[in-house]
Every structure is written in structure tokens, then in C-alpha cells.
Write a protein that holds these residues in place. Structure first.
Motif, PDB file in Angstrom:
ATOM      1  N   GLN A   1     -42.891 -10.197  56.047  1.00  0.00           N
ATOM      2  CA  GLN A   1     -42.374 -10.809  57.265  1.00  0.00           C
ATOM      3  C   GLN A   1     -40.951 -10.346  57.554  1.00  0.00           C
ATOM      4  OE1 GLN A   1     -44.021 -12.734  59.498  1.00  0.00           O
ATOM      5  NE2 GLN A   1     -42.169 -12.540  60.739  1.00  0.00           N
ATOM      6  N   THR A   2     -40.132 -10.234  56.516  1.00  0.00           N
ATOM      7  CA  THR A   2     -38.755  -9.762  56.701  1.00  0.00           C
ATOM      8  C   THR A   2     -38.744  -8.326  57.226  1.00  0.00           C
ATOM      9  OG1 THR A   2     -38.025 -11.185  54.881  1.00  0.00           O
ATOM     10  CG2 THR A   2     -36.539  -9.420  55.556  1.00  0.00           C
ATOM     11  N   SER A   3     -39.609  -7.481  56.682  1.00  0.00           N
ATOM     12  CA  SER A   3     -39.674  -6.094  57.126  1.00  0.00           C
ATOM     13  C   SER A   3     -40.115  -6.011  58.585  1.00  0.00           C
ATOM     14  CB  SER A   3     -40.651  -5.305  56.246  1.00  0.00           C
ATOM     15  OG  SER A   3     -40.260  -5.334  54.895  1.00  0.00           O
ATOM     16  N   PHE A   4     -41.136  -6.776  58.946  1.00  0.00           N
ATOM     17  CA  PHE A   4     -41.622  -6.749  60.324  1.00  0.00           C
ATOM     18  C   PHE A   4     -40.568  -7.262  61.295  1.00  0.00           C
ATOM     19  CE2 PHE A   4     -45.624  -5.477  58.830  1.00  0.00           C
ATOM     20  CZ  PHE A   4     -46.467  -5.241  59.905  1.00  0.00           C
ATOM     21  N   PHE A   5     -39.901  -8.342  60.928  1.00  0.00           N
ATOM     22  CA  PHE A   5     -38.910  -8.928  61.827  1.00  0.00           C
ATOM     23  C   PHE A   5     -37.753  -7.968  62.082  1.00  0.00           C
ATOM     24  CE2 PHE A   5     -35.025 -11.438  62.531  1.00  0.00           C
ATOM     25  CZ  PHE A   5     -35.397 -12.137  63.665  1.00  0.00           C
ATOM     26  N   PHE A   6     -37.131  -7.497  61.014  1.00  0.00           N
ATOM     27  CA  PHE A   6     -35.952  -6.644  61.198  1.00  0.00           C
ATOM     28  C   PHE A   6     -36.340  -5.232  61.634  1.00  0.00           C
ATOM     29  CE2 PHE A   6     -34.084  -9.899  58.392  1.00  0.00           C
ATOM     30  CZ  PHE A   6     -32.986 -10.236  59.165  1.00  0.00           C
ATOM     31  N   GLY A   7     -37.521  -4.758  61.242  1.00  0.00           N
ATOM     32  CA  GLY A   7     -37.956  -3.427  61.657  1.00  0.00           C
ATOM     33  C   GLY A   7     -38.240  -3.347  63.140  1.00  0.00           C
ATOM     34  N   TYR A   8     -39.111  -4.232  63.628  1.00  0.00           N
ATOM     35  CA  TYR A   8     -39.468  -4.174  65.044  1.00  0.00           C
ATOM     36  C   TYR A   8     -38.331  -4.665  65.946  1.00  0.00           C
ATOM     37  CZ  TYR A   8     -44.234  -2.724  64.175  1.00  0.00           C
ATOM     38  OH  TYR A   8     -45.335  -1.986  63.808  1.00  0.00           O
ATOM     39  N   MET A   9     -37.514  -5.606  65.471  1.00  0.00           N
ATOM     40  CA  MET A   9     -36.362  -6.023  66.286  1.00  0.00           C
ATOM     41  C   MET A   9     -35.327  -4.905  66.379  1.00  0.00           C
ATOM     42  SD  MET A   9     -36.972  -8.777  67.737  1.00  0.00           S
ATOM     43  CE  MET A   9     -35.385  -8.740  68.548  1.00  0.00           C
ATOM     44  N   ALA A  10     -35.236  -4.064  65.350  1.00  0.00           N
ATOM     45  CA  ALA A  10     -34.348  -2.901  65.448  1.00  0.00           C
ATOM     46  C   ALA A  10     -34.814  -1.976  66.570  1.00  0.00           C
ATOM     47  CB  ALA A  10     -34.314  -2.153  64.112  1.00  0.00           C
ATOM     48  N   CYS A  11     -36.132  -1.788  66.689  1.00  0.00           N
ATOM     49  CA  CYS A  11     -36.668  -0.945  67.775  1.00  0.00           C
ATOM     50  C   CYS A  11     -36.421  -1.581  69.137  1.00  0.00           C
ATOM     51  CB  CYS A  11     -38.165  -0.710  67.559  1.00  0.00           C
ATOM     52  SG  CYS A  11     -38.559   0.261  66.095  1.00  0.00           S
ATOM     53  N   VAL A  12     -36.605  -2.901  69.230  1.00  0.00           N
ATOM     54  CA  VAL A  12     -36.377  -3.599  70.503  1.00  0.00           C
ATOM     55  C   VAL A  12     -34.907  -3.511  70.903  1.00  0.00           C
ATOM     56  CG1 VAL A  12     -36.391  -5.863  71.619  1.00  0.00           C
ATOM     57  CG2 VAL A  12     -38.335  -5.154  70.218  1.00  0.00           C
ATOM     58  N   CYS A  13     -34.004  -3.744  69.945  1.00  0.00           N
ATOM     59  CA  CYS A  13     -32.569  -3.690  70.256  1.00  0.00           C
ATOM     60  C   CYS A  13     -32.137  -2.261  70.596  1.00  0.00           C
ATOM     61  CB  CYS A  13     -31.761  -4.227  69.075  1.00  0.00           C
ATOM     62  SG  CYS A  13     -32.013  -5.997  68.794  1.00  0.00           S
ATOM     63  N   TYR A  14     -32.750  -1.279  69.957  1.00  0.00           N
ATOM     64  CA  TYR A  14     -32.475   0.119  70.294  1.00  0.00           C
ATOM     65  C   TYR A  14     -32.927   0.422  71.718  1.00  0.00           C
ATOM     66  CZ  TYR A  14     -32.742   5.247  69.967  1.00  0.00           C
ATOM     67  OH  TYR A  14     -32.604   6.597  70.191  1.00  0.00           O
ATOM     68  N   ALA A  15     -34.076  -0.151  72.105  1.00  0.00           N
ATOM     69  CA  ALA A  15     -34.542   0.020  73.482  1.00  0.00           C
ATOM     70  C   ALA A  15     -33.564  -0.622  74.467  1.00  0.00           C
ATOM     71  CB  ALA A  15     -35.938  -0.595  73.643  1.00  0.00           C
ATOM     72  N   PHE A  16     -33.048  -1.804  74.131  1.00  0.00           N
ATOM     73  CA  PHE A  16     -32.044  -2.443  74.981  1.00  0.00           C
ATOM     74  C   PHE A  16     -30.783  -1.592  75.054  1.00  0.00           C
ATOM     75  CE2 PHE A  16     -34.423  -6.343  75.163  1.00  0.00           C
ATOM     76  CZ  PHE A  16     -33.941  -6.973  76.305  1.00  0.00           C
ATOM     77  N   PHE A  17     -30.399  -0.992  73.930  1.00  0.00           N
ATOM     78  CA  PHE A  17     -29.215  -0.128  73.911  1.00  0.00           C
ATOM     79  C   PHE A  17     -29.374   1.037  74.892  1.00  0.00           C
ATOM     80  CE2 PHE A  17     -27.113   3.674  72.262  1.00  0.00           C
ATOM     81  CZ  PHE A  17     -25.792   3.242  72.188  1.00  0.00           C
TER      82      PHE A  17
END
Length: 592
Positions: A551-567
């Protein structure tokens, strides 16, 4: 024409499979007395770990002899749904009183599996005529016991269904467990279990078209609406303050600058120029790493288009509660169909910057966002496979996604790049650029890139952070989010604040005679994505009960992609606003 026809066929097929209606075996959802109503068991998993889900029959339940997997759309598979026929038989308008599904002998190993599931607060999810059903597998008795080794673990063995109907349609279903029908799993010993279910049908006046509305009521409660509107008011106040601040700059400072420069040109040509006019010969000097810059601009523009289309679909009601996988399907298909925008924008702007290797630029545009996303997916899918979780994509689904990328995304990216290269557009600079760049004067530390990014990201983030909690609670929890109109307003405010703060910081940078504003404006615009990722840390450790490596990997992994998309998206917005502003102020003065 033949090639164009083939592309129309491909696009049509994609659109036809993109948003499949969530259907049961009875396609019109109408039944006669005694007709079988489709009931599917979906998944089980820890309640606080939404990504860590497993197949229903991974636990040693009573399994019917003819377990059938339900065929699922792309979005449902991406959502982790794995529907199979459930062991319960709930015919239309057929009341049942404590009917035994099966008698099962649980071995010590099976008792340990169930006990572990109960200890981790496992829930199950089913679908009855496309209506979701939830329930917990058991309970932990902690009353009066301080030592966890003294806890009692109980498995629920009786499930009661309460089903509401209107004429020939199912309207609502609730499932509850009998608190007195328990199986003690505390000790490692074999147990005999009778799994029992019962059903009661009740008539209701609710129309079939409104049967999904109850799932959206939680997000429309007065208390929650009040918080949402407070978020919007807070954001609007931020916008008004920032707008007033910028209006002061544009109407007073710039006006004074224009008057002074006009007076200087008439009175004394030999007077030394200062401020932002002093660097007029350098302000439109093309940035370093122009290929990367153009690729980032193209990717950001595509993601902005993708977000806009997602909002449009949400506002027209496509993403109603428990329309399984519709959002994931929309993201995949629309991203594929908008890849031409990334190719066109990146290639066109790269050629405006007098770039020559447009093929490399096109490859960079295609991989700038997809590359990190693909690497993240490979790692997380491997983790899901190791856990035997339903989040692991089947090989067939991976092949489908690869075919979409190979047959739609890549060709449209190339076609967009060729169109951008052949657009013959020239960069519109109102002043000439000198041959040699001026030296940038020493500046205080707070005018460097990182402090400027911190200031630029804080204001947009402060305008959306209240709404972020509800989004996170929906995506990474079990809260339902349906107020897309409010979310769209917040998104518009985010764009406005990002554009305004980037323009303000660009003006201060030029006034300090720092002409390297291109990358700075993009980084400042996109810095909100870094703040959102910082909020991820706060949400995970302070507002959620998620745990475990997967769960930790999924949360921080996919949120990193989402935040990168926002960037990338907000960076493109910030740069476009800054470019418009810089062109405007230098067009308004005469420069030698």
C-alpha cells in the motif's frame, strides 16, 4: 483517404469500448418473479489499504462448483475488479429464511488465514444487479483486554440481504451480518462452519433512474457542502488578493515605467537604462536545453487537455458512483487520443526556437511523462504480483495497453510532430535579441530558483488544500466524491492563481535584470506539484491508517506520477502566462 478511413475506424472502436455501460446479465435490469438476478463477488482486502485487494475466493470460503469469471472492461481491470459468480442465490422477489450455502470444515491453516484477515479488518465487496454490497468478514473482541494476545477473533457466518424493489427492478440492497452467528477463530484448531444466508424483499417508491443517488448523498450533506464552499471562498479571497496585488503592479509600476521610458527617449538618449527595459536585448534569448523545454511544454499542454476533457465528462455525469472503471478507461483512451497535441505543441515550439533535431525532440516528448509512468508501473505491478493482489494487471490487459500505445498514441504523436514541424510558425519577439548576452548582476539568495519556486507554489496550494483531503479520501479511501462542479471551480481558481503568481515573479525577475526567465517561469508554475506531494506525506502519516509495503508503494508511487503530471501541466500554464506578459510589456515600449 484509405489511411484516414483506417484511423477513423480505430478511433471509433476505441470510443465504443471506452465507456461501456456497467451491465448485468439482464441488460435492461428488468426481472420477473423467480428470475435469477446476477450476483458477483468482487474482492476482499484490508479496509484501510484500498490498493491491497485480493480475489474473493483467495480466502477459503465455500466455492460453488461452477465459478464463472465475469468479462470486464479495461477500466474495471485497472481498478482491480475481479468479479466471479457468488455462492448466494437471490432470485427476484424470493424471500429466504436462513438457507445454508454449505457446511465447511476449516483446517488449522484455513482458520489461521481467516484469523489473519479478521485481524487486518478485511472487508468484502459484491455487486448485485450492479449495486455494490459491502461487509466485514468478522470482528475482533478487545473489550476489557489490554494485551493483544488475549483478543478474541470471530468470523461472521450468517449474511442477511435486505433488497428493495420497484415493480420489476431492483432499487437498493443492503447486507448485514448476524452478530450472534459467530465462529471462534482464536485458537489454532479445526472448526466446522455452516455458512448461512437469508434474504428479505421490500417494496420502495424510488425510481430506477435515481437508485444510485444514495451513494452520492454523503458528499452532499450540509456539513460537507459547507466545508466545500468554505474552500471555494478561501480560494476566491486568495485570487482577489493576488489580483489586486498584480493590478497594482500592472497599473501603477508598469505605467510609471512606460512614462519614464517614453520621457527618457524624448529627453536624453544617452541616459543609462535601468530595470526590465535594460535587458530588452536578452529577454527573448532562447533558453538552454530547448529540446527538453519544448517537450515539457508539449507534455504539459497534453495533460491540460486531458484534465479538461475529464472534467467535461464528470460534469455531464459519466463518472457516477460505482460506474466501475469509467475513470481509468477515460484516462487511458483520452491520453492516447490527445498525444497528437503533445507532438504538435512540442515540435512547433521547438522549431520556433530554431531547433534542428525535431525527431529527438519528438521522442523526448513521447517519453517525458510516459517513461517515468511506465517505470513506476513496472515496479508496482511486480509488487502486486508478489502479493498476489488484484492490482496486478493480467498479461492480456498489458498487451491491450501496449497496442493502444503502439497503434494510437505513437502514430498520433508522430503525426502531430510532423504537423508542428511543417507549421512554419516563427517565434513572435517584439524586440531584437543582441548577439552576446549581458551578464546577470549578483542577486540576493531569495531571488534564486528554489526560494522563488517555494513562493510560487505556496499560494496555489493554499487555494486547493482543503479540497485535497476529500479527493484523497475518495481515491485512497472509501469516501465517495461527486461534487464535480465545485472541484471544477477550484481547478479554475488553481489555474488563475498559478498564472498570476508566475507573472508577478517574472516581473520581479526582469526588474532585477535577470533575463533567464524561461525555465524559471515553468518551474515556478509547476512547483505546486511539489507541494501536493508534500501533502501526500502529511495525509499518509497523519490522516490515514494505510500500512504495509504494498500500500505504501502504491500510494507514494502513483501519487509521484500524479504530482509530476501536475508539475508539467501547471508549468505549461505558468510559462504561457509569463510569455504573454513579457511580450505585452516589451511591445508597449520602443527599443533600439
Amino acid at each position: 483517404m484509405a489511411i484516414g478511413g483506417e484511423w477513423h475506424v480505430v478511433v471509433l472502436l476505441l470510443l465504443c469500448t471506452a465507456f461501456p455501460a456497467v451491465r448485468s446479465d439482464a441488460s435492461d435490469h428488468k426481472f420477473k418473479v423467480g428470475d435469477p438476478v446476477p450476483l458477483y463477488a468482487n474482492k476482499v482486502g484490508p479496509f484501510h489499504n484500498p490498493s491491497e485487494t485480493y480475489r474473493y475466493f483467495d480466502l477459503p470460503f465455500c466455492s460453488p462448483g461452477n465459478v464463472k469469471d465475469k468479462s470486464e472492461a479495461l477500466g474495471e481491470v485497472l481498478n482491480g475488479d475481479r468479479l466471479v459468480s457468488a455462492p448466494y442465490k437471490l432470485d427476484f422477489l424470493a424471500d429466504k429464511e436462513s438457507e445454508v450455502i454449505c457446511k465447511k470444515h476449516l483446517s488449522k491453516e484455513e482458520v489461521a488465514v481467516f484469523r489473519s484477515a479478521v485481524a487486518k479488518d478485511y472487508y468484502f465487496q459484491m455487486y448485485y444487479d450492479d449495486l455494490p454490497i459491502w461487509g466485514f468478514l468478522g470482528k475482533v473482541d478487545k473489550e476489557g483486554k489490554a494485551d493483544p494476545s488475549e483478543y478474541k477473533y470471530h468470523l461472521f457466518k450468517h449474511l442477511h440481504f435486505e433488497i428493495f424493489y420497484n415493480k420489476d427492478r431492483v432499487i437498493e440492497i443492503n447486507a448485514r451480518t448476524d452478530p450472534n452467528a459467530l465462529v471462534d477463530l482464536t485458537d489454532d484448531k479445526e472448526v466446522d462452519v455452516e455458512f448461512v444466508f437469508s434474504a428479505k424483499w421490500k417494496e420502495t417508491n424510488i425510481e430506477f433512474d435515481k437508485r444510485m443517488e444514495k451513494y452520492s448523498h454523503s458528499s452532499s450533506l450540509p456539513r460537507h457542502l459547507e466545508i466545500h464552499w468554505f474552500s471555494i471562498i478561501n480560494s476566491c479571497v486568495t485570487v482577489l488578493l493576488l489580483t489586486g496585488f498584480l493590478a497594482t503592479i500592472l497599473m501603477r509600476v508598469l505605467k510609471n515605467d512606460f512614462v519614464k521610458y517614453a520621457h527618457d527617449e524624448e529627453a536624453a538618449d544617452d541616459q543609462e537604462e535601468t530595470g526590465w527595459k535594460y535587458i530588452h536585448g536578452d529577454v527573448f534569448r532562447f533558453p538552454k536545453y530547448k529540446s527538453l523545454f519544448a517537450a515539457a511544454l508539449g507534455s504539459g499542454t497534453q495533460l491540460f487537455t486531458l484534465t479538461t476533457f475529464i472534467f467535461l465528462l464528470a460534469l455531464v455525469g459519466v463518472f457516477y458512483p460505482y460506474n466501475r472503471g469509467a475513470l481509468f478507461t477515460a484516462l487511458v483512451v483520452i491520453y492516447a487520443l490527445t498525444s497528437g497535441i503533445a507532438g504538435y505543441t512540442a515540435s512547433s515550439f521547438y522549431c520556433q526556437l530554431e531547433g534542428t533535431n525535431w525527431v529527438r525532440n519528438l521522442l523526448l516528448s513521447g517519453g517525458l511523462f510516459c517513461g517515468p509512468l511506465f517505470l513506476t508501473f513496472c515496479f508496482l505491478n511486480t509488487v502486486a504480483i508478489a502479493y498476489h493482489a488484484t492490482a496486478a494487471l493480467p498479461f492480456g490487459t498489458i498487451v491491450v495497453i501496449f497496442l493502444i500505445w503502439a497503434l494510437v498514441t505513437s502514430p498520433l504523436l508522430v503525426l502531430g510532430g510532423i504537423a508542428g514541424k511543417n507549421s512554419k510558425a516563427e517565434f513572435q519577439a517584439p524586440v531584437r535579441t543582441t548577439k552576446y548576452p549581458r551578464e546577470i548582476p549578483p542577486l540576493p539568495w531569495y531571488r534564486s530558483t528554489v526560494p522563488q519556486m517555494a513562493m510560487a507554489g505556496f499560494l496555489p496550494f493554499s487555494a486547493i488544500y482543503i479540497e485535497l483531503y476529500y479527493i484523497f479520501a475518495s481515491v485512497w479511501g472509501h469516501r465517495i466524491y461527486t461534487i464535480y462542479s465545485i472541484l471544477f471551480i477550484v481547478f479554475i481558481i488553481l489555474l488563475i492563481v498559478t498564472a498570476f503568481i508566475t507573472v508577478a515573479l517574472t516581473y520581479f525577475q526582469l526588474a532585477a535584470e535577470d533575463h533567464e526567465w524561461w525555465w524559471r517561469s515553468f518551474l515556478c508554475g509547476g512547483s505546486t506539484g511539489l507541494f501536493i506531494y508534500s501533502y501526500c506525506l502529511y495525509y499518509y502519516y497523519a490522516r490515514s491508517d494505510m500500512s504495509g509495503f504494498m500500500q505504501t508503494s502504491f500510494f507514494f508511487g502513483y501519487m509521484a506520477c500524479v504530482c509530476y503530471a501536475f508539475f508539467l501541466m501547471l508549468g505549461a500554464v505558468g510559462f504561457r502566462a509569463a510569455l504573454f506578459f513579457v511580450r505585452h510589456i516589451y511591445r508597449s515600449i520602443k527599443c533600439e
